[in-house]
Design a protein around this motif. Structure first.
Motif, mmCIF file in Angstrom:
data_model
loop_
_atom_site.group_PDB
_atom_site.id
_atom_site.type_symbol
_atom_site.label_atom_id
_atom_site.label_comp_id
_atom_site.label_asym_id
_atom_site.label_seq_id
_atom_site.Cartn_x
_atom_site.Cartn_y
_atom_site.Cartn_z
ATOM 1 N N CYS A 86 -12.212 9.231 45.374
ATOM 2 C CA CYS A 86 -11.186 8.185 45.456
ATOM 3 C C CYS A 86 -10.861 7.601 44.096
ATOM 4 O O CYS A 86 -11.530 6.686 43.609
ATOM 5 C CB CYS A 86 -11.592 7.072 46.412
ATOM 6 N N GLU B 148 -8.627 5.609 43.025
ATOM 7 C CA GLU B 148 -8.333 4.175 42.960
ATOM 8 C C GLU B 148 -9.384 3.327 43.651
ATOM 9 O O GLU B 148 -9.237 2.117 43.753
ATOM 10 C CB GLU B 148 -6.967 3.893 43.586
ATOM 11 N N GLY B 149 -10.470 3.959 44.093
ATOM 12 C CA GLY B 149 -11.499 3.200 44.802
ATOM 13 C C GLY B 149 -12.473 2.534 43.856
ATOM 14 O O GLY B 149 -12.960 3.146 42.920
ATOM 15 N N LYS B 150 -12.765 1.252 44.089
ATOM 16 C CA LYS B 150 -13.766 0.545 43.289
ATOM 17 C C LYS B 150 -14.887 -0.020 44.168
ATOM 18 O O LYS B 150 -15.676 -0.832 43.709
ATOM 19 C CB LYS B 150 -13.115 -0.580 42.490
ATOM 20 N N LYS B 151 -14.949 0.464 45.393
ATOM 21 C CA LYS B 151 -16.038 0.075 46.276
ATOM 22 C C LYS B 151 -17.290 0.890 45.928
ATOM 23 O O LYS B 151 -17.200 2.001 45.391
ATOM 24 C CB LYS B 151 -15.664 0.311 47.735
ATOM 25 N N PHE C 299 -17.711 4.632 46.964
ATOM 26 C CA PHE C 299 -16.880 5.683 46.374
ATOM 27 C C PHE C 299 -17.521 6.156 45.072
ATOM 28 O O PHE C 299 -18.020 5.348 44.272
ATOM 29 C CB PHE C 299 -15.468 5.181 46.082
ATOM 30 N N ASN D 113 -8.805 -0.625 38.009
ATOM 31 C CA ASN D 113 -8.211 0.637 38.446
ATOM 32 C C ASN D 113 -7.015 1.020 37.583
ATOM 33 O O ASN D 113 -6.226 1.875 37.953
ATOM 34 C CB ASN D 113 -7.764 0.586 39.913
#
Length: 367
Positions: free
Chosen positions: A171, A173-176, A179, A240
């Motif tokens: 992902c 654009e994922g910042k969790k 991911f 991001n």
């Protein structure tokens, strides 16, 4: 993120071209200029190869620029391959950083034997201390390991990035925390940061021994590209976005529209900036790594690629007569450049130097 990125927006950006098409043309032109400038630098060193030990390393460092821009251009042309491609540009950076450190070592001492003797007699201020010192050989070993870890870590991360993207857990654009993108980016930042800090410290402690080589200009020509990438990476886990887009993103200017697709914003624009910013650095590299120091008087041509002569005579310590050893059109230099075994051979040679220094009787460094 969408499983498949549509590169073209619904409406044209300029004339009959969509932004994606316009981006490919502009980025392709920048890539062509960068490659031309760098290949001229490499060709001039190859055909004026009087000091193979240094000049082949310069050619290896120079390959970062065309590889960086070519991979960026491919990412623009094929946005769905971006995640699989971008990780390998970090590997190119890591290898170039390693060769840059070894080039600085060559500026100080011409070979491993003299290098061990020089650094064994050197006292270096300890980190975070202005009064305590450590022996130079241990410090060089520590610096070498900190720089070497970056291409190794980058190689592992590039593979991990491709695998996790294929599994759908990367992902972009994922910042969790669940991911892979966040963790791969953070590990890459830490690894690059350690390598850069140690190279800067190496330059700072030994710049007086390299004045005639103008190391600061060489450092800037090479490190500005990597430094900008480092700053952009540092912003990415939290925003991001690369730093250059943070303001535009905050104002809402960067949103998908009839002329800008999602792929244009997340991949096309940032990668275009990379292609644009590398062009002036390529010209700076041309100036900083000039062949003038290798084409001075008393130069004689030699077609024997096996008899590589050092600039400094190992017996007298004085300058040797320089000879061009590149062969027709610099073919010997190009063969050495594209020989992947040279990297592993250099790593093994440097490791043996450190190992040999341990087995020798310890000299009193304070005497």
């Amino acid at each position: 993120m969408p499983a498949h990125l549509a590169p073209d927006a619904s409406e044209n950006f300029v004339g009959n071209f969509t932004f994606h098409q316009f981006n490919m043309i502009l980025s392709g032109a920048c890539t062509g200029i960068t490659c031309l400038v760098i290949f001229i630098v490499m060709g001039r060193h190859a055909t004026h190869l009087s000091d193979p030990n240094q000049q082949v390393k310069i050619m290896r460092i120079a390959t970062l620029f065309p590889l960086y821009t070519i991979y960026s251009l491919l990412s623009i042309c094929f946005p769905n391959a971006y995640v699989y491609l971008v990780g390998w540009t970090k590997l190119f950076q890591g290898i170039a950083l390693y060769w840059f450190l070894m080039l600085l070592c060559d500026f100080v001492t011409p070979n491993d034997q003299h290098r061990a003797e020089f650094f064994a007699s050197l006292r270096v201020p300890k980190r975070y201390s202005t009064t305590k010192t450590t022996d130079g050989l241990s410090w060089l070993k520590s610096t070498w390991y900190f720089v070497l870890q970056y291409p190794i870590v980058s190689f592992i991360l590039a593979i991990a990035q491709s695998i996790t993207q294929a599994l759908g857990i990367y992902c972009l654009e994922g910042k969790k925390a669940y991911f892979a993108h966040l963790w791969i980016t953070i590990i890459g930042i830490i690894s690059l940061g350690m390598a850069m800090v140690n190279i800067l410290r190496f330059h700072g402690n030994l710049k007086s021994h390299m004045k005639e080589h103008k190391p600061m200009m060489k450092l800037l020509a090479f490190k500005l590209v990597v430094g900008l990438e480092f700053l952009e990476q540092c912003a990415e886990p939290l925003t991001n976005k690369q730093i250059v887009f943070m303001v535009l993103d905050a104002t809402g200017a960067l949103k998908p529209s009839d002329t800008l697709s999602y792929a244009d914003i997340i991949i096309g624009l940032p990668t275009l900036i990379i292609c644009l910013q590398v062009v002036p650095f390529a010209f700076l590299f041309y100036h900083a790594y000039s062949i003038k120091p290798y084409t001075k008087m008393n130069v004689k041509r030699s077609g024997d690629s096996q008899q590589y002569l050092a600039v400094v005579d190992s017996e007298t310590g004085g300058p040797r007569v320089k000879r061009y050893q590149g062969g027709p059109l610099g073919v010997n230099a190009w063969i050495a450049l594209f020989n992947p075994g040279e990297l592993f051979r250099d790593i093994r040679s440097t490791y043996k130097m450190f190992h040999a220094s341990k087995t020798e009787p310890t000299m009193s460094l304070d005497s």
